[in-house]
Write a protein that holds these residues in place. Structure first.
Motif, PDB file in Angstrom:
ATOM      1  N   GLY A 191       5.638 -34.953  44.889  1.00  0.00           N
ATOM      2  CA  GLY A 191       6.816 -35.312  44.100  1.00  0.00           C
ATOM      3  C   GLY A 191       6.951 -36.813  43.949  1.00  0.00           C
ATOM      4  N   THR A 192       6.929 -37.323  42.712  1.00  0.00           N
ATOM      5  CA  THR A 192       6.940 -38.775  42.490  1.00  0.00           C
ATOM      6  C   THR A 192       8.325 -39.381  42.372  1.00  0.00           C
ATOM      7  OG1 THR A 192       6.591 -38.243  40.162  1.00  0.00           O
ATOM      8  CG2 THR A 192       4.697 -39.035  41.382  1.00  0.00           C
ATOM      9  N   ASP A 193       9.354 -38.573  42.227  1.00  0.00           N
ATOM     10  CA  ASP A 193      10.680 -39.129  41.959  1.00  0.00           C
ATOM     11  C   ASP A 193      11.359 -39.682  43.202  1.00  0.00           C
ATOM     12  OD1 ASP A 193      10.470 -38.439  39.296  1.00  0.00           O
ATOM     13  OD2 ASP A 193      11.397 -36.470  39.579  1.00  0.00           O
ATOM     14  N   ASP A 194      10.989 -39.170  44.371  1.00  0.00           N
ATOM     15  CA  ASP A 194      11.733 -39.500  45.585  1.00  0.00           C
ATOM     16  C   ASP A 194      10.803 -39.867  46.729  1.00  0.00           C
ATOM     17  OD1 ASP A 194      14.278 -38.360  44.412  1.00  0.00           O
ATOM     18  OD2 ASP A 194      13.099 -36.515  44.582  1.00  0.00           O
ATOM     19  N   VAL A 195      11.321 -40.699  47.609  1.00  0.00           N
ATOM     20  CA  VAL A 195      10.781 -40.833  48.960  1.00  0.00           C
ATOM     21  C   VAL A 195      11.804 -40.178  49.883  1.00  0.00           C
ATOM     22  CG1 VAL A 195      10.257 -42.427  50.839  1.00  0.00           C
ATOM     23  CG2 VAL A 195       9.437 -42.909  48.533  1.00  0.00           C
ATOM     24  N   VAL A 196      11.411 -39.087  50.515  1.00  0.00           N
ATOM     25  CA  VAL A 196      12.335 -38.366  51.384  1.00  0.00           C
ATOM     26  C   VAL A 196      12.478 -39.135  52.688  1.00  0.00           C
ATOM     27  CG1 VAL A 196      12.757 -36.226  52.641  1.00  0.00           C
ATOM     28  CG2 VAL A 196      11.789 -36.144  50.342  1.00  0.00           C
TER      29      VAL A 196
END
Length: 423
Positions: A191-196
């Protein structure tokens, strides 16, 4: 002439990066073509692919084992790249076991094909997380020639006991006295939208609800275990949980779910036992103790309102704390800055589901738990990973690791950046 030379260097660098990404994809394809479904497949073939690649690149590695019972089952593979200067160790972590296929007839391609179509890598594990495993192996190989200049060291953990929920590879790694304890872990979920940078914790228990057994056709009315369990489910569903704290940095509320109920057999007997599973997702303001207290209060109310020959038994099964990293806390800081430098608008995110980051938080080890390529079908049918963003994702992780292993140089760059903003 200087401009021509510079253009040539840029073109050469582009060709090297393109070849590197192609190599990552080839390794990921080989991993996908070795089925490694948790609890179903033998992990030997998928580990052998990794071991052959690592040996060819002279990267030191060893298997991690689960010592439960008499059999020593492999639960992971550990790569260790020590730096030449003193400092902290950091870990890249990706699982190479996978979810099951489900209904294979519903897939539009074979789940273990590892093919590429329309710019997507196809097959179970493409997204979660064999592509990340291949990428992390390559990053270790890329850094090996410059290891003498690195502080601390880099470990790559390749877990084959993740999708079971046991996280056996991570547990074996942390319990290994020969392994350097990491200062932080970067987990390669997609997933590129977030850094968890955080996630809810959990408290889980099995509840054994008792009742009076009897013939279902008897004139005597009894309250069976299933009826009592149904009443307990209603009490649990109606239990009041706190809302998310608007003033807190943790945006999610706790959540309670009854996830299984088992009891009875056939039609003619009212059962005297019914078991149910309770899953409570916890937060910093509603921790494991609060979850257990809530469930015990509901059980006490059941046993008072509908008495039975035996009180309800509560058997806790698992408990992990919630966690959250501040944006300026490592390794979140290094990963977020590397993503920004690569031109990606990535935001920090608190995850609802739990992950290995929760296990690490319980050990006092900070972790990020997700940044990777876009994907579809994770844990479902037609799993696929989009390859267009792989070069940037690879570059982000590589730069983040360098930032962590070269802290002096990164501090200098950050100071220069702040000076540029002020001027």
């Amino acid at each position: 002439m200087e401009q021509v030379a510079e253009a040539g260097e840029v073109a050469e660098a582009g060709e090297v990066a393109e070849a590197r990404v192609a190599s990552v994809v080839r390794l990921a394809q080989e991993l996908i073509r070795r089925p490694s479904r948790a609890g179903i497949d033998d992990y030997g073939p998928v580990l052998a692919v990794l071991e052959e690649w690592l040996s060819a690149h002279a990267l030191p590695h060893r298997r991690l084992y689960d010592d439960a019972g008499n059999a020593r089952e492999p639960v992971g593979l550990l790569v260790e790249l020590p730096g030449g200067r003193p400092g902290r160790w950091w870990t890249l972590d990706a699982c190479v076991d996978t979810a099951p296929y489900g209904d294979e007839a519903a897939w539009s391609f074979p789940p273990a094909c590892g093919d590429i179509a329309d710019g997507r890598l196809l097959g179970r594990g493409a997204a979660d997380s064999k592509l990340a495993a291949a990428m992390f192996c390559h990053i270790a190989a890329e850094l090996k020639p410059r290891a003498d200049a690195l502080h601390g060291g880099l470990a790559v953990l390749l877990d084959v006991d993740e999708h079971t929920g046991r996280f056996g590879g991570a547990r074996a790694y942390l319990a290994d006295p020969a392994a350097a304890r990491p200062a932080g872990v970067l987990i390669g979920y997609p997933g590129t939208d977030d850094v968890v940078v955080g996630g809810r914790g959990l408290w889980r228990a099995t509840l054994a609800v008792h009742g009076t057994s009897g013939h279902s056709g008897s004139r005597r009315t009894v309250v069976g275990a299933i009826s009592r369990a149904a009443h307990l489910v209603r009490l649990l569903d109606a239990a009041e949980l706190p809302a998310a704290d608007a003033d807190s940095a943790f945006p999610l509320p706790p959540k309670l779910s009854v996830t299984a109920l088992h009891g009875g057999q056939g039609f003619s007997v009212t059962p005297d036992l019914c078991e149910l599973n309770v899953d409570v997702r916890t937060t910093p303001g509603f921790a494991a103790h609060d979850a257990e207290t809530l469930v015990r209060n509901a059980v006490a109310r059941l046993d008072t309102e509908l008495p039975a020959p035996r009180p309800t038994d509560i058997t806790p099964v698992a408990s992990w704390p919630s966690f959250r990293l501040a944006e300026d806390e490592q390794p979140a800081r290094a990963l977020l800055h590397a993503a920004a430098d690569a031109g990606l608008a990535v935001r920090p995110k608190i995850s609802g589901p739990s992950n290995i980051g929760n296990l690490l938080a319980g050990e006092g080890i900070p972790a990020t738990a997700g940044f990777g390529v876009p994907y579809e079908g994770l844990h479902g049918i037609d799993e696929r990973a989009h390859l267009a963003e792989l070069p940037r994702v690879h570059a982000v992780y590589r730069q983040a690791v360098l930032n962590l292993l070269q802290p002096d140089r990164w501090s200098d760059r950050q100071s220069d950046r702040r000076s540029d903003r002020r001027s």
